[in-house]
Write an enzyme that holds these catalytic residues in place. Structure first.
Site, PDB file in Angstrom:
ATOM      1  N   LYS A 111       0.836  -1.201   0.000  1.00  0.00           N
ATOM      2  CA  LYS A 111       0.000   0.000   0.000  1.00  0.00           C
ATOM      3  C   LYS A 111       0.867   1.246   0.000  1.00  0.00           C
ATOM      4  O   LYS A 111       0.553   2.227  -0.671  1.00  0.00           O
ATOM      5  CB  LYS A 111      -0.917   0.026   1.235  1.00  0.00           C
ATOM      6  N   LYS A 198      -4.620 -10.486  -6.544  1.00  0.00           N
ATOM      7  CA  LYS A 198      -5.879 -10.830  -5.865  1.00  0.00           C
ATOM      8  C   LYS A 198      -6.993  -9.834  -6.187  1.00  0.00           C
ATOM      9  O   LYS A 198      -6.722  -8.662  -6.479  1.00  0.00           O
ATOM     10  CB  LYS A 198      -5.657 -10.966  -4.355  1.00  0.00           C
ATOM     11  N   LYS A 201     -10.672  -4.382  -3.446  1.00  0.00           N
ATOM     12  CA  LYS A 201     -11.507  -3.178  -3.513  1.00  0.00           C
ATOM     13  C   LYS A 201     -10.728  -2.012  -4.068  1.00  0.00           C
ATOM     14  O   LYS A 201     -11.297  -1.092  -4.632  1.00  0.00           O
ATOM     15  CB  LYS A 201     -11.957  -2.773  -2.099  1.00  0.00           C
TER      16      LYS A 201
HETATM   17  P1  TYM Z   1     -10.406  -6.381   4.134  1.00  0.00           P
HETATM   18  O1  TYM Z   1     -11.503  -5.400   4.334  1.00  0.00           O
HETATM   19  O2  TYM Z   1      -9.322  -6.050   3.182  1.00  0.00           O
HETATM   20  O3  TYM Z   1     -10.993  -7.757   3.710  1.00  0.00           O
HETATM   21  C1  TYM Z   1     -12.000  -8.384   4.473  1.00  0.00           C
HETATM   22  C2  TYM Z   1     -11.857  -9.883   4.435  1.00  0.00           C
HETATM   23  O4  TYM Z   1     -11.928 -10.350   3.087  1.00  0.00           O
HETATM   24  C3  TYM Z   1     -10.792 -11.138   2.800  1.00  0.00           C
HETATM   25  N1  TYM Z   1     -10.408 -10.933   1.399  1.00  0.00           N
HETATM   26  C4  TYM Z   1     -10.249 -11.909   0.524  1.00  0.00           C
HETATM   27  N2  TYM Z   1     -10.371 -13.247   0.632  1.00  0.00           N
HETATM   28  C5  TYM Z   1     -10.156 -13.971  -0.477  1.00  0.00           C
HETATM   29  N3  TYM Z   1      -9.819 -13.435  -1.689  1.00  0.00           N
HETATM   30  C6  TYM Z   1      -9.673 -12.113  -1.840  1.00  0.00           C
HETATM   31  N4  TYM Z   1      -9.358 -11.600  -3.028  1.00  0.00           N
HETATM   32  C7  TYM Z   1      -9.895 -11.282  -0.709  1.00  0.00           C
HETATM   33  N5  TYM Z   1      -9.853  -9.947  -0.502  1.00  0.00           N
HETATM   34  C8  TYM Z   1     -10.158  -9.746   0.793  1.00  0.00           C
HETATM   35  C9  TYM Z   1      -9.717 -10.645   3.740  1.00  0.00           C
HETATM   36  O5  TYM Z   1      -8.724 -11.622   3.952  1.00  0.00           O
HETATM   37  C10 TYM Z   1     -10.513 -10.350   4.978  1.00  0.00           C
HETATM   38  O6  TYM Z   1     -10.717 -11.522   5.740  1.00  0.00           O
HETATM   39  N6  TYM Z   1      -7.498  -5.792   8.093  1.00  0.00           N
HETATM   40  C11 TYM Z   1      -8.693  -6.442   7.638  1.00  0.00           C
HETATM   41  C12 TYM Z   1      -9.908  -6.082   8.447  1.00  0.00           C
HETATM   42  C13 TYM Z   1      -9.744  -6.261   9.915  1.00  0.00           C
HETATM   43  C14 TYM Z   1      -9.905  -7.475  10.632  1.00  0.00           C
HETATM   44  C15 TYM Z   1      -9.690  -7.140  11.993  1.00  0.00           C
HETATM   45  C16 TYM Z   1     -10.195  -8.779  10.246  1.00  0.00           C
HETATM   46  C17 TYM Z   1      -9.470  -5.299  10.822  1.00  0.00           C
HETATM   47  N7  TYM Z   1      -9.443  -5.822  12.052  1.00  0.00           N
HETATM   48  C18 TYM Z   1      -9.760  -8.117  12.981  1.00  0.00           C
HETATM   49  C19 TYM Z   1     -10.255  -9.751  11.251  1.00  0.00           C
HETATM   50  C20 TYM Z   1     -10.043  -9.405  12.589  1.00  0.00           C
HETATM   51  C21 TYM Z   1      -8.950  -6.025   6.212  1.00  0.00           C
HETATM   52  O7  TYM Z   1      -8.511  -4.988   5.767  1.00  0.00           O
HETATM   53  O8  TYM Z   1      -9.781  -6.783   5.550  1.00  0.00           O
END
Ligand code: TYM
Length: 318
Positions: A111, A198, A201
């Site tokens: 990022k 991957k 968003k």
């Molecule tokens: P975020 O918002 O980027 O993504 C949310 C969840 O979706 C999963 N994910 C994917 N899984 C499979 N293929 C993909 N292309 C893909 N893109 C996203 C991510 O692995 C995630 O599980 N930091 C985290 C949010 C967070 C969080 C937490 C999660 C903050 N605090 C505590 C668990 C526990 C994040 O940015 O996810």
């Protein structure tokens, strides 16, 4: 019962990667665990954003959780910024976490490279906030996609280090060490435009992902135009054919089939045959989720009420 906690950032629409990697696991295991699912708005402010949009997407993300099958009677649903302890614990953990551990985070490096000079201290500290999220609730399991594995590892290390420093004799120790929970299929859904990166968003090209809010005609169009290759037949696990592997895996989950069934059904197909099949399976799977989502968004006051399961800090014991 083991405690589960997870969340998605409310930056833009949730996509198929979020659903397959994370949310699908949350809903499937709801009866097994003590569940906490939250909308991660404090993480969303680590990158440039619009405040009004963020407050709308925070609410609509929660609607999507419920639409995708999170039952407010079985799971606690809340907004991260409503619980001040997330930020407070982050500060305490900041002070026991070595910089070097955080500097190694791959997602931060990626990022930061994309954002150039606009990188904030918050973006750097993001994984410590994430550790605080998990440790605060003493979660045992964190169902996430593959890209979060390193962050959960870090949360474990942060917990252990804090315990080692401050709880030499105290039992039980202050923090429980969490584990990532990951599916073998769907943990890493790839972009429709490039099978080696991957689905995300933050990709500027909307055609690279399927948003959970895309209507069926958009889903069909995106899949029709998505990147494939010129080989005959379709097969899983060929490193030379990342797009093929990705699309078959999506089909496998969406059509609720085994890998062998998909291989048998689609092994001899051409792309022209397979793509409409995949598009239909995706549209069919998502359509009840969309109906429920639209219904929920019609009355936002109802959605924001405690009846829908939104918890206030006092409900969570803070
Ligand atoms: P975020 O918002 O980027 O993504 C949310 C969840 O979706 C999963 N994910 C994917 N899984 C499979 N293929 C993909 N292309 C893909 N893109 C996203 C991510 O692995 C995630 O599980 N930091 C985290 C949010 C967070 C969080 C937490 C999660 C903050 N605090 C505590 C668990 C526990 C994040 O940015 O996810």
């Amino acid at each position: 019962r083991k405690r589960v906690l997870s969340g998605v950032q409310p930056t833009g629409a949730l996509h198929l990667g979020n659903y397959l990697g994370a949310m699908r696991q949350w809903t499937a295991n709801q009866d097994l665990y003590d569940n906490f699912f939250f909308v991660v708005d404090l993480h969303a402010v680590t990158t440039p954003h619009d405040r009004k949009t963020l407050s709308d997407t925070t609410l609509s993300s929660a609607a999507m959780y419920i639409a995708a099958g999170i039952d407010p009677k079985k799971s606690r649903i809340f907004v991260q910024s409503h619980v001040r302890a997330h930020a407070e614990l982050t500060w305490l953990l900041n002070c026991s976490t070595p910089m070097g551990w955080v500097e190694r985070m791959i997602q931060y490096k990626e990022k930061a490279r994309r954002q150039g000079e606009n990188v904030s201290v918050g973006l750097f500290d993001y994984p410590v906030l994430m550790a605080a999220d998990v440790l605060l609730y003493q979660a045992d399991l964190v169902p996430v996609g593959e890209d979060q594995r390193q962050h959960i590892e870090l949360a474990r290390n942060i917990a252990r280090r804090y315990n080692d420093i401050y709880c030499k004799k105290k039992r039980p120790r202050t923090f429980r060490e969490p584990k990532a929970l990951m599916r073998t299929t769907g943990a890493r859904v790839m972009s429709l435009e490039d099978g080696t990166s991957k689905m995300s968003k933050s990709d500027e090209n909307d055609a690279s992902r399927i948003n959970l809010t895309d209507p069926p005609n958009v889903i069909r169009k995106k899949i029709k135009r998505c990147k494939t290759d010129s080989q005959e037949g379709l097969q899983f696990d060929d490193p030379q054919r990342p797009e093929c592997n990705n699309l078959l895996a999506i089909y496998q989950i969406m059509a609720n089939k085994t890998k062998e069934e998909v291989q048998r059904e689609c092994g001899d197909m051409r792309w022209g045959q397979f793509k409409p099949l995949l598009a239909d399976a995706v549209a069919e799977h998502i359509s009840p989720i969309q109906d429920k989502y639209n219904e929920l968004l019609q009355d936002k006051s109802y959605l924001a009420s405690r009846d829908m399961g939104f918890l206030l800090p006092s409900d969570l014991g803070y």
